[in-house]
Design a protein around this motif. Structure first.
Motif, PDB file in Angstrom:
ATOM      1  N   PHE A   1       7.122   7.920   4.262  1.00 20.99           N
ATOM      2  CA  PHE A   1       7.321   7.515   2.877  1.00 20.99           C
ATOM      3  C   PHE A   1       8.813   7.493   2.541  1.00 20.99           C
ATOM      4  CE2 PHE A   1       7.637   8.576  -1.674  1.00 20.99           C
ATOM      5  CZ  PHE A   1       6.856   7.570  -2.215  1.00 20.99           C
ATOM      6  N   CYS A   2       9.520   8.582   2.833  1.00 21.45           N
ATOM      7  CA  CYS A   2      10.962   8.655   2.546  1.00 21.45           C
ATOM      8  C   CYS A   2      11.751   7.605   3.315  1.00 21.45           C
ATOM      9  CB  CYS A   2      11.496  10.049   2.888  1.00 21.45           C
ATOM     10  SG  CYS A   2      10.904  11.338   1.792  1.00 21.45           S
ATOM     11  N   ILE A   3      11.409   7.416   4.561  1.00 20.19           N
ATOM     12  CA  ILE A   3      12.105   6.429   5.391  1.00 20.19           C
ATOM     13  C   ILE A   3      11.919   5.027   4.816  1.00 20.19           C
ATOM     14  CG2 ILE A   3      11.998   5.281   7.642  1.00 20.19           C
ATOM     15  CD1 ILE A   3      11.533   8.187   8.787  1.00 20.19           C
ATOM     16  N   ASN A   4      10.699   4.674   4.475  1.00 18.66           N
ATOM     17  CA  ASN A   4      10.447   3.318   3.977  1.00 18.66           C
ATOM     18  C   ASN A   4      11.058   3.076   2.597  1.00 18.66           C
ATOM     19  OD1 ASN A   4       9.199   2.413   6.293  1.00 18.66           O
ATOM     20  ND2 ASN A   4       7.163   2.945   5.588  1.00 18.66           N
TER      21      ASN A   4
ATOM     22  N   TYR B   1       6.497  -0.333   9.076  1.00 20.78           N
ATOM     23  CA  TYR B   1       5.235  -0.726   8.453  1.00 20.78           C
ATOM     24  C   TYR B   1       4.047  -0.305   9.314  1.00 20.78           C
ATOM     25  CZ  TYR B   1       1.555  -3.438   6.323  1.00 20.78           C
ATOM     26  OH  TYR B   1       0.388  -3.796   5.722  1.00 20.78           O
ATOM     27  N   SER B   2       4.180  -0.395  10.624  1.00 22.13           N
ATOM     28  CA  SER B   2       3.056  -0.067  11.497  1.00 22.13           C
ATOM     29  C   SER B   2       2.648   1.397  11.354  1.00 22.13           C
ATOM     30  CB  SER B   2       3.389  -0.395  12.957  1.00 22.13           C
ATOM     31  OG  SER B   2       4.541   0.307  13.376  1.00 22.13           O
ATOM     32  N   THR B   3       3.614   2.298  11.265  1.00 21.94           N
ATOM     33  CA  THR B   3       3.291   3.709  11.072  1.00 21.94           C
ATOM     34  C   THR B   3       2.655   3.922   9.709  1.00 21.94           C
ATOM     35  OG1 THR B   3       5.096   4.348  12.518  1.00 21.94           O
ATOM     36  CG2 THR B   3       4.236   6.052  11.063  1.00 21.94           C
TER      37      THR B   3
ATOM     38  N   LEU C   1      -0.399   4.624  -0.425  1.00 22.73           N
ATOM     39  CA  LEU C   1      -0.339   3.161  -0.432  1.00 22.73           C
ATOM     40  C   LEU C   1       0.341   2.640  -1.694  1.00 22.73           C
ATOM     41  CD1 LEU C   1      -1.212   0.355   0.683  1.00 22.73           C
ATOM     42  CD2 LEU C   1      -3.339   0.667  -0.561  1.00 22.73           C
ATOM     43  N   LEU C   2      -0.151   3.055  -2.848  1.00 20.08           N
ATOM     44  CA  LEU C   2       0.416   2.562  -4.104  1.00 20.08           C
ATOM     45  C   LEU C   2       1.843   3.062  -4.319  1.00 20.08           C
ATOM     46  CD1 LEU C   2      -2.673   2.887  -6.482  1.00 20.08           C
ATOM     47  CD2 LEU C   2      -1.762   0.824  -5.365  1.00 20.08           C
ATOM     48  N   GLY C   3       2.074   4.327  -4.023  1.00 15.31           N
ATOM     49  CA  GLY C   3       3.415   4.875  -4.175  1.00 15.31           C
ATOM     50  C   GLY C   3       4.426   4.176  -3.283  1.00 15.31           C
ATOM     51  N   SER C   4       4.032   3.900  -2.049  1.00 16.64           N
ATOM     52  CA  SER C   4       4.937   3.227  -1.119  1.00 16.64           C
ATOM     53  C   SER C   4       5.263   1.815  -1.577  1.00 16.64           C
ATOM     54  CB  SER C   4       4.318   3.184   0.288  1.00 16.64           C
ATOM     55  OG  SER C   4       4.200   4.475   0.825  1.00 16.64           O
ATOM     56  N   VAL C   5       4.244   1.084  -1.984  1.00 22.21           N
ATOM     57  CA  VAL C   5       4.470  -0.306  -2.410  1.00 22.21           C
ATOM     58  C   VAL C   5       5.284  -0.343  -3.705  1.00 22.21           C
ATOM     59  CG1 VAL C   5       3.350  -2.426  -3.200  1.00 22.21           C
ATOM     60  CG2 VAL C   5       2.443  -1.210  -1.205  1.00 22.21           C
ATOM     61  N   ILE C   6       4.870   0.432  -4.691  1.00 26.16           N
ATOM     62  CA  ILE C   6       5.555   0.389  -5.987  1.00 26.16           C
ATOM     63  C   ILE C   6       6.978   0.933  -5.878  1.00 26.16           C
ATOM     64  CG2 ILE C   6       5.552   1.351  -8.331  1.00 26.16           C
ATOM     65  CD1 ILE C   6       2.416   1.185  -8.139  1.00 26.16           C
ATOM     66  N   LEU C   7       7.140   2.101  -5.268  1.00 31.50           N
ATOM     67  CA  LEU C   7       8.486   2.668  -5.147  1.00 31.50           C
ATOM     68  C   LEU C   7       9.350   1.886  -4.173  1.00 31.50           C
ATOM     69  CD1 LEU C   7       7.770   6.496  -5.329  1.00 31.50           C
ATOM     70  CD2 LEU C   7       8.742   5.012  -7.087  1.00 31.50           C
ATOM     71  N   GLY C   8       8.733   1.299  -3.147  1.00 29.46           N
ATOM     72  CA  GLY C   8       9.489   0.448  -2.224  1.00 29.46           C
ATOM     73  C   GLY C   8      10.054  -0.776  -2.931  1.00 29.46           C
ATOM     74  N   LEU C   9       9.237  -1.397  -3.758  1.00 36.31           N
ATOM     75  CA  LEU C   9       9.718  -2.543  -4.534  1.00 36.31           C
ATOM     76  C   LEU C   9      10.798  -2.123  -5.527  1.00 36.31           C
ATOM     77  CD1 LEU C   9       6.328  -4.360  -5.208  1.00 36.31           C
ATOM     78  CD2 LEU C   9       8.206  -5.188  -3.767  1.00 36.31           C
ATOM     79  N   LEU C  10      10.586  -1.001  -6.182  1.00 36.15           N
ATOM     80  CA  LEU C  10      11.586  -0.495  -7.120  1.00 36.15           C
ATOM     81  C   LEU C  10      12.895  -0.155  -6.399  1.00 36.15           C
ATOM     82  CD1 LEU C  10      12.356   0.420  -9.978  1.00 36.15           C
ATOM     83  CD2 LEU C  10      11.358   2.650  -9.426  1.00 36.15           C
ATOM     84  N   ALA C  11      12.790   0.478  -5.242  1.00 32.28           N
ATOM     85  CA  ALA C  11      13.987   0.830  -4.475  1.00 32.28           C
ATOM     86  C   ALA C  11      14.737  -0.416  -4.022  1.00 32.28           C
ATOM     87  CB  ALA C  11      13.607   1.693  -3.266  1.00 32.28           C
TER      88      ALA C  11
END
Length: 123
Positions: free
Chosen positions: A37-40, A79-81, A102-112
């Motif tokens: 999560f942190c890496i992505n 993404y594979s991991t 899933l939701l946290g990664s997508v939402i925070l990834g887009l925000l980041a």
């Protein structure tokens, strides 16, 4: 030659990801896959920032972009991991954690990524 530059960046990105995964994994005991999560999320931010900085041009040499973006960031984020961990969480009956991840990664990834792009405009 560009392939060589991508490969060089990839080596450093993969080693960085591995080191961070080991470091976070050694400190985090929860079921949530915090290391990936942190890496992505940090990778999304950095790729957004780098894309603006390289687009703006300037004094950066042409070989630096494939090293930093496709090479380093491509090997650093994973993404594979991410997908594999979600499947494992579901198979382990951890549906709530899987959905939050899933939701946290997508939402925070887009925000980041957006924050990186925005910050890059001011640098």
């Amino acid at each position: 030659m560009e392939y060589l530059f991508v490969g060089i960046g990839g080596i450093f990105g993969a080693v960085s990801r591995y080191g961070i995964s080991k470091w976070v994994g050694g400190r985090w005991r929860g079921d949530f896959p915090l290391a990936t999560f942190c890496i992505n999320i940090t990778g999304s931010f950095m790729l957004g920032l780098l894309s603006v900085l390289f687009t703006k041009g300037g004094a950066s040499p042409a070989w630096l972009k494939p090293i930093a973006t496709t090479g380093f960031m491509g090997a650093y984020t994973t993404y594979s991991t991410f997908a594999f961990e979600i499947i494992n969480l579901i198979q382990d009956g951890e549906n709530g954690i899987a959905v939050r991840y899933l939701l946290g990664s997508v939402i925070l990834g887009l925000l980041a990524a957006w924050l990186g792009l925005t910050l890059g405009e001011y640098v």
